[in-house]
Scaffold this active site. Sequence first.
Site, mmCIF file in Angstrom:
data_model
loop_
_atom_site.group_PDB
_atom_site.id
_atom_site.type_symbol
_atom_site.label_atom_id
_atom_site.label_comp_id
_atom_site.label_asym_id
_atom_site.label_seq_id
_atom_site.Cartn_x
_atom_site.Cartn_y
_atom_site.Cartn_z
ATOM 1 N N HIS A 34 12.417 8.855 19.856
ATOM 2 C CA HIS A 34 10.957 8.293 19.842
ATOM 3 C C HIS A 34 10.337 8.099 21.103
ATOM 4 O O HIS A 34 10.898 7.757 21.969
ATOM 5 C CB HIS A 34 11.194 6.857 19.032
ATOM 6 C CG HIS A 34 11.361 6.880 17.557
ATOM 7 N ND1 HIS A 34 12.802 7.294 17.139
ATOM 8 C CD2 HIS A 34 10.746 6.498 16.307
ATOM 9 C CE1 HIS A 34 12.697 7.315 15.832
ATOM 10 N NE2 HIS A 34 11.539 6.914 15.456
ATOM 11 N N GLN A 65 0.335 4.544 17.281
ATOM 12 C CA GLN A 65 -0.099 3.679 18.383
ATOM 13 C C GLN A 65 -1.499 3.603 18.702
ATOM 14 O O GLN A 65 -1.841 2.619 18.969
ATOM 15 C CB GLN A 65 0.653 4.669 19.670
ATOM 16 C CG GLN A 65 2.256 4.732 19.339
ATOM 17 C CD GLN A 65 2.813 4.421 20.700
ATOM 18 O OE1 GLN A 65 2.342 4.460 21.732
ATOM 19 N NE2 GLN A 65 4.162 4.661 20.586
#
Lengths: 635, 635
Positions: free
Chosen positions: B68, B89
């Site tokens: 990740h 994000q």
Amino acid sequence: MLTLEQLNAASAADFVALLDGTYEHSPWVAEAAAAARPFATLAALKLALVAAVRNAGVAAQERLIRAHPELAGKAMISRSLTAESDQEQTSAGLADCTPEEYARIQQLNAEYNARFGWPFILAVRGPNAARDGAGLSRADIINTFERRLAGPPDFERAEALRNIHRIAEIRLNDKLGFVSTRGQQVWDWAEQLAQHSDPEYKARGELTVTYLTDAHQAVAAQLQRWMHACGFDSVTLDAVGNVVGVYEGTNEGTYEGKDATVPRLLTGSHYDTVRNGGKYDGRLGILVPMVLVQALAAQGRRLPFGIEVVGFAEEEGQRYKATFLGSGALTGHFDPAWLEQRDANGIRMVDAMRTAGLTAGSTACLPASLTADMSGMSDLGGMSSMSDMSDMSAMSAITALRRDPARYLGFVEVHIEQGPVLNGLDLPLGVVTSINGSLRYVGEVTGQASHAGTTPMDRRRDAACAAAELVLAVEQRAAAVPDVVGTVGLLQVPAGSINVVPGRCSFSLDLRATTNAARDALGADVRAALAAITARRGLQYTLEPTLVAHAAPSDAAWQQRWERAVAALGLPVHRMPSGAGHDAMKLHEVMPQAMLFVRGGNSGISHNPLETVTADDAELCVAAFMHLLEGLAAE
Amino acid sequence: MLTLEQLNAASAADFVALLDGTYEHSPWVAEAAAAARPFATLAALKLALVAAVRNAGVAAQERLIRAHPELAGKAMISRSLTAESDQEQTSAGLADCTPEEYARIQQLNAEYNARFGWPFILAVRGPNAARDGAGLSRADIINTFERRLAGPPDFERAEALRNIHRIAEIRLNDKLGFVSTRGQQVWDWAEQLAQHSDPEYKARGELTVTYLTDAHQAVAAQLQRWMHACGFDSVTLDAVGNVVGVYEGTNEGTYEGKDATVPRLLTGSHYDTVRNGGKYDGRLGILVPMVLVQALAAQGRRLPFGIEVVGFAEEEGQRYKATFLGSGALTGHFDPAWLEQRDANGIRMVDAMRTAGLTAGSTACLPASLTADMSGMSDLGGMSSMSDMSDMSAMSAITALRRDPARYLGFVEVHIEQGPVLNGLDLPLGVVTSINGSLRYVGEVTGQASHAGTTPMDRRRDAACAAAELVLAVEQRAAAVPDVVGTVGLLQVPAGSINVVPGRCSFSLDLRATTNAARDALGADVRAALAAITARRGLQYTLEPTLVAHAAPSDAAWQQRWERAVAALGLPVHRMPSGAGHDAMKLHEVMPQAMLFVRGGNSGISHNPLETVTADDAELCVAAFMHLLEGLAAE
């Protein structure tokens, strides 16, 4: 009057008869001790009687306790009491109880009997039994009764026996007409010094003498007056407040630079106290050698070496965040930064010194020997005028206090044990093998706070469980090695709740050992245990060192001098470490040292008003110290 | 849009390809799960993916975490991120960081990587990902980052994996176009209720709703409005402040005295909170059945039995020293003396009730069914006028709330687990086997305080060492038996010092078990351990019981209904005790009961603002409850 010679020469039956009444209704004690004759000293006889009881087993010990009368109010006195007990209880004023006191004592008697199954025994004539008026007051008696009622049974049985031995000691002294004159002098002086206490504590009847307070200065002045009266050749108050008395030896005048053939013996201890402290911690180590000098001077006798007795101004670190100010000045370890420290009221140390008049000039009103002394030291620096004492001149004066070790034979210190060992062994004196080195830490274990009901046992990160393992690891590790101690004195789940798994647990570590190597091994093992416990449990921890103190093993030759002195009194030599720090730790850094411990009563409690020493034990300490001086003179 | 049928029918390779991007750069997760097809439900697919990761071992798990991207500020976004991560994000506003936020995140990234060796993973779209604006704020993200940085590594690894599973769940929902509509409704309601908070707490952004405050009344009013809107037939605020909504069954009108053939199902939970508590504790158990009634009413559907949903006014015991005021009133356990209790401001409970307008008349503005209901009860007494509510009339009104068990099928309650079990097992739901009975004590061990340096290890009476043994004895004993817990939550050496052997150590005991017999055996063993530890060490102790609560084992038939409901969702049935107390404990005293637990995030923390439930888990809870209703209707 009965004599030790008579007792040694008598038949066993006569021996027992002569000691009748010493141990209440229990002639078996004297019978068992008779075989140990002859006794070299009265102290040896007393210990033989103690040993007879110690060896008799719990059942016989409890019978001995039960052979004693209850502590009684008016109505009960004189039934089944020996003449001695009757007299003792009457003298203690128990015949004059108020109705309230009488009722209270009867209530306590009932509760005590119900709890322990034997009567409450207390040596009511107190620690200085031969001194009129020095016995326990009725209030003392009731307070002691209440305190002891709360203790564990096995402890209380031992305490009852210790009181029985003290009662027997007093009765024996009476039978033999023995008075601990020098011990009484020490005891009386300690009482008088204890009249001076910092005001807020004095108002509560507590003893607190912190650095350079009015009470502290009054104690210093009193010590100086007494030293003069004892016959010291010079008495001075030095730049940090130490009271220094010198009794010169026959060769004292011959000292020339470092060529002296017979340097001085240095001794002493501190005269400051902790808050609400005891009367003997420190002071005993000043007063005992004062009595010795008094005795020597009274005889006009000089030893080959001089004796320098120092009443150290500060050891306890109560007013400022620094300890051993007094002995540190003598060893050159007085940190100049300390002068700028402020007390709780914001008063700088250097200003407190100035207010107290600690200047080089303060020696002017006293015999000039120390001033002369100091002029002989190499690192004196400019000390022209101390009357307007600046920090720098204060520090110069303090630096000038540093002693040249070559001028000293060594340092000896007598001190109350401040622990339970001698009291538990029924021994008046102990020879110190080493002042323990120590490590201190504060730490915290961090886990995860969680619900006490909903978090299964295998899902917990309980900080208190880890701390509990640490507490037991410390106990187990310390107990596994002789003369090592480890303590978790602080332990808390901060902001804990009854139904929350502790997420944090704070603790402290106090680790002590007789050598630095043993101390460091203990520290390493405890730190490893903490790391292992927390790693296994998936927890974290912090550990912050707060103190490292080095061990001060006794100098072998000086320790042996103390051992010979103790043996000369007919006492067994008990060697033991000092768990507490003492001025001797500082002197250790520059010269050989060894200490002698005196038994403290009340299980050796110290830093507490219950701290106590008997005049008889003080007398033995004086005698041992005199043996040491005599032996040293003969070497 | 992808369907579950497509996934079940695809080749293994296609299955993996269809799930590409679900687990970041880690197709092996889908590969491992492919063999478990076909999946009956989306929930089952999610669990199969979770199981693949759980079974892969720590090394593979850490590789998955490292696959990740770091949580990034502006400059780092879009390098090596999957399209999904980039989008997530960016949506979380991380592309709009202030320079300070960016710098802080980079610093946290560096510290986190240094500490754990993998990137910080957080499901930034939050617990209600399909709702616009419900994702984590940048402040939430930074706070979470800081909090998790402090945790133990193995815990943090598991937490990172849980976030990865949550990220995958959100991505799967998106792929399949699945929206937890009913769960969102519950989640949104909980958010809205949480806007009401007692003023001093609201000012700090904290949630606190204690009995009968303005915020408490506002919550009650809101619940009533929503219940009306849902289509409940009657909605009332009763004499203790319970909000009672009734949705009648087809046979509801047939009730005659005790001859009703199909009594109602009772359900609900409490709407008060602890201080600075969470949004779901209690409220979930009101909101979930409200959604069900909303769905039934929307369909115009009636079940054979009525559903009575109670928002209990008080369970937590925060304002007054009494708990379960709401459910206690229904079971006839409301103690009249409670009315005279005063809160911290001196306000009597009965006066708080009067001020809040809790009178029988308060039902007048609402559908009259409950009033009618109450008139049918035998022990109603005189309730003519409650407008001038005296203590006696208040108590009469409260007594009248007591339910006739014969009129109810039973009581079911859904509740957030408030513990780490479901979270740790990656399971959304758990079936409660029993609400633990508990014993609580506070105690103190008494030894002898003594000098940490001078008291040899074998002369100590260390109260903390004894308490430490007890802490570990409790842990060991509780861990030895399934479903039993024991906690020492309070632990302290009072007024301890670093250099003093602890003379006292206070502690608490919280002991819980699924049956009274197991609870009492635990209590007896712990008390025996305490007695043995202190006896061996020569210490004393006190132990004061402060609580005895009886276990409330789930009714077997009702527990099985929950089990069937959970299984019908394609989920494994996980049976577990409830360590915390719930309203069902009170209802247990008069009727069969069983509870269903919903997973809490953040390791199940509760009584804390971090308490959290996802809309997807709430949806599964709603679905399970609907299965239970359907099953019950079909019995």
